[in-house]
Motif scaffolding. Structure first.
Motif, mmCIF file in Angstrom:
data_model
loop_
_atom_site.group_PDB
_atom_site.id
_atom_site.type_symbol
_atom_site.label_atom_id
_atom_site.label_comp_id
_atom_site.label_asym_id
_atom_site.label_seq_id
_atom_site.Cartn_x
_atom_site.Cartn_y
_atom_site.Cartn_z
ATOM 1 N N SER A 231 42.523 53.774 25.162
ATOM 2 C CA SER A 231 43.600 53.290 26.024
ATOM 3 C C SER A 231 43.238 53.467 27.490
ATOM 4 O O SER A 231 43.477 52.584 28.318
ATOM 5 N N ALA A 232 42.644 54.616 27.826
ATOM 6 C CA ALA A 232 42.244 54.860 29.207
ATOM 7 C C ALA A 232 41.143 53.888 29.617
ATOM 8 O O ALA A 232 41.136 53.369 30.747
ATOM 9 N N TYR A 233 40.209 53.587 28.716
ATOM 10 C CA TYR A 233 39.123 52.659 29.013
ATOM 11 C C TYR A 233 39.665 51.247 29.243
ATOM 12 O O TYR A 233 39.276 50.561 30.188
ATOM 13 N N LEU A 234 40.589 50.818 28.370
ATOM 14 C CA LEU A 234 41.157 49.480 28.506
ATOM 15 C C LEU A 234 42.028 49.367 29.742
ATOM 16 O O LEU A 234 42.049 48.330 30.406
ATOM 17 N N ALA A 235 42.730 50.418 30.094
ATOM 18 C CA ALA A 235 43.576 50.392 31.284
ATOM 19 C C ALA A 235 42.722 50.278 32.539
ATOM 20 O O ALA A 235 43.094 49.607 33.493
ATOM 21 N N ALA A 236 41.572 50.912 32.559
ATOM 22 C CA ALA A 236 40.677 50.812 33.709
ATOM 23 C C ALA A 236 40.131 49.402 33.830
ATOM 24 O O ALA A 236 39.923 48.897 34.921
ATOM 25 N N GLY A 237 39.923 48.732 32.739
ATOM 26 C CA GLY A 237 39.386 47.377 32.760
ATOM 27 C C GLY A 237 40.361 46.374 33.341
ATOM 28 O O GLY A 237 39.963 45.383 33.926
ATOM 29 N N HIS A 238 41.651 46.588 33.193
ATOM 30 C CA HIS A 238 42.639 45.640 33.705
ATOM 31 C C HIS A 238 42.601 45.579 35.221
ATOM 32 O O HIS A 238 42.725 44.508 35.802
ATOM 33 N N GLY A 239 42.446 46.689 35.876
ATOM 34 C CA GLY A 239 42.371 46.686 37.337
ATOM 35 C C GLY A 239 41.130 45.972 37.828
ATOM 36 O O GLY A 239 41.160 45.235 38.806
ATOM 37 N N THR A 240 40.049 46.166 37.126
ATOM 38 C CA THR A 240 38.797 45.515 37.497
ATOM 39 C C THR A 240 38.897 44.008 37.284
ATOM 40 O O THR A 240 38.471 43.228 38.128
ATOM 41 N N SER A 241 39.480 43.594 36.178
ATOM 42 C CA SER A 241 39.594 42.160 35.913
ATOM 43 C C SER A 241 40.577 41.507 36.876
ATOM 44 O O SER A 241 40.394 40.360 37.259
ATOM 45 N N GLY A 242 41.604 42.231 37.294
ATOM 46 C CA GLY A 242 42.542 41.686 38.287
ATOM 47 C C GLY A 242 41.862 41.442 39.617
ATOM 48 O O GLY A 242 42.077 40.418 40.275
ATOM 49 N N ALA A 243 41.021 42.381 40.034
ATOM 50 C CA ALA A 243 40.277 42.208 41.286
ATOM 51 C C ALA A 243 39.284 41.057 41.161
ATOM 52 O O ALA A 243 39.110 40.269 42.095
ATOM 53 N N LEU A 244 38.655 40.952 39.996
ATOM 54 C CA LEU A 244 37.702 39.871 39.770
ATOM 55 C C LEU A 244 38.407 38.510 39.810
ATOM 56 O O LEU A 244 37.898 37.563 40.421
ATOM 57 N N LEU A 245 39.576 38.417 39.204
ATOM 58 C CA LEU A 245 40.327 37.163 39.230
ATOM 59 C C LEU A 245 40.753 36.812 40.649
ATOM 60 O O LEU A 245 40.750 35.641 41.036
ATOM 61 N N THR A 246 41.101 37.807 41.442
ATOM 62 C CA THR A 246 41.484 37.557 42.833
ATOM 63 C C THR A 246 40.295 37.018 43.618
ATOM 64 O O THR A 246 40.429 36.050 44.381
ATOM 65 N N ILE A 247 39.129 37.607 43.421
ATOM 66 C CA ILE A 247 37.927 37.137 44.122
ATOM 67 C C ILE A 247 37.583 35.718 43.694
ATOM 68 O O ILE A 247 37.263 34.862 44.531
ATOM 69 N N VAL A 248 37.662 35.435 42.404
ATOM 70 C CA VAL A 248 37.377 34.087 41.911
ATOM 71 C C VAL A 248 38.387 33.093 42.485
ATOM 72 O O VAL A 248 38.028 31.986 42.892
ATOM 73 N N GLY A 249 39.651 33.487 42.559
ATOM 74 C CA GLY A 249 40.674 32.611 43.126
ATOM 75 C C GLY A 249 40.412 32.303 44.584
ATOM 76 O O GLY A 249 40.542 31.153 45.037
ATOM 77 N N VAL A 250 40.027 33.298 45.349
ATOM 78 C CA VAL A 250 39.721 33.092 46.770
ATOM 79 C C VAL A 250 38.512 32.173 46.912
ATOM 80 O O VAL A 250 38.486 31.285 47.781
ATOM 81 N N LEU A 251 37.504 32.345 46.061
ATOM 82 C CA LEU A 251 36.330 31.469 46.113
ATOM 83 C C LEU A 251 36.689 30.023 45.784
ATOM 84 O O LEU A 251 36.191 29.092 46.418
ATOM 85 N N VAL A 252 37.544 29.822 44.801
ATOM 86 C CA VAL A 252 37.959 28.460 44.435
ATOM 87 C C VAL A 252 38.711 27.813 45.597
ATOM 88 O O VAL A 252 38.468 26.649 45.943
ATOM 89 N N VAL A 253 39.608 28.548 46.230
ATOM 90 C CA VAL A 253 40.348 28.008 47.375
ATOM 91 C C VAL A 253 39.393 27.693 48.520
ATOM 92 O O VAL A 253 39.511 26.659 49.181
ATOM 93 N N ALA A 254 38.415 28.556 48.760
ATOM 94 C CA ALA A 254 37.441 28.307 49.819
ATOM 95 C C ALA A 254 36.621 27.058 49.527
ATOM 96 O O ALA A 254 36.361 26.247 50.423
ATOM 97 N N LEU A 255 36.226 26.864 48.270
ATOM 98 C CA LEU A 255 35.481 25.655 47.901
ATOM 99 C C LEU A 255 36.331 24.395 48.073
ATOM 100 O O LEU A 255 35.834 23.366 48.533
ATOM 101 N N LEU A 256 37.591 24.476 47.711
ATOM 102 C CA LEU A 256 38.476 23.315 47.886
ATOM 103 C C LEU A 256 38.655 22.973 49.359
ATOM 104 O O LEU A 256 38.645 21.796 49.747
ATOM 105 N N LEU A 257 38.833 23.975 50.185
ATOM 106 C CA LEU A 257 38.962 23.730 51.626
ATOM 107 C C LEU A 257 37.674 23.144 52.199
ATOM 108 O O LEU A 257 37.724 22.226 53.028
ATOM 109 N N ALA A 258 36.523 23.663 51.770
ATOM 110 C CA ALA A 258 35.249 23.125 52.247
ATOM 111 C C ALA A 258 35.078 21.670 51.814
ATOM 112 O O ALA A 258 34.612 20.835 52.599
ATOM 113 N N ALA A 259 35.473 21.342 50.595
ATOM 114 C CA ALA A 259 35.384 19.959 50.119
ATOM 115 C C ALA A 259 36.309 19.050 50.919
ATOM 116 O O ALA A 259 35.953 17.906 51.241
#
Length: 104
Positions: free
Chosen positions: A12-40
């Protein structure tokens, strides 16, 4: 029975730690997608500025004075079909619908 509880707690502790990491990863991916759309969008605007504008009315061709040249007036002859229950296909029609007679 206690070893099962300890392993479950660690899992449970291992899986709970993974959620925070995946949330940060999704935020970074979202920012990159928005940046690519703006550049296009910016790139598309630059490309559109390079294109020539719409033509001016003076550059369009003009009709000669009088009547337009080359008009053809046609009168099509009606082609009556007999009433049947059989549905006709295009290749069964006479002339394929392109026969006409010029009006004189």
């Amino acid at each position: 029975m206690e070893t099962l509880t300890v392993e479950t707690t660690h899992l449970s502790a291992y899986l709970a730690a993974g959620h925070g990491t995946s949330g940060a990863l999704l935020t970074i991916v979202g920012v990159l997608v928005v940046a690519l759309l703006l550049a296009a969008f910016v790139w598309g605007r630059r490309m559109r500025k390079r294109e020539p504008g719409p033509p001016h009315p003076e550059s369009h061709p003009r009709l000669p004075h009088g009547e337009p040249v080359g008009d053809v007036v046609e009168r099509r002859e009606p082609d009556e079909l007999p009433r049947t229950d059989h549905r006709r296909t295009p290749h069964e029609l006479k002339g394929n619908g392109i026969e006409s007679r010029r009006r004189e």
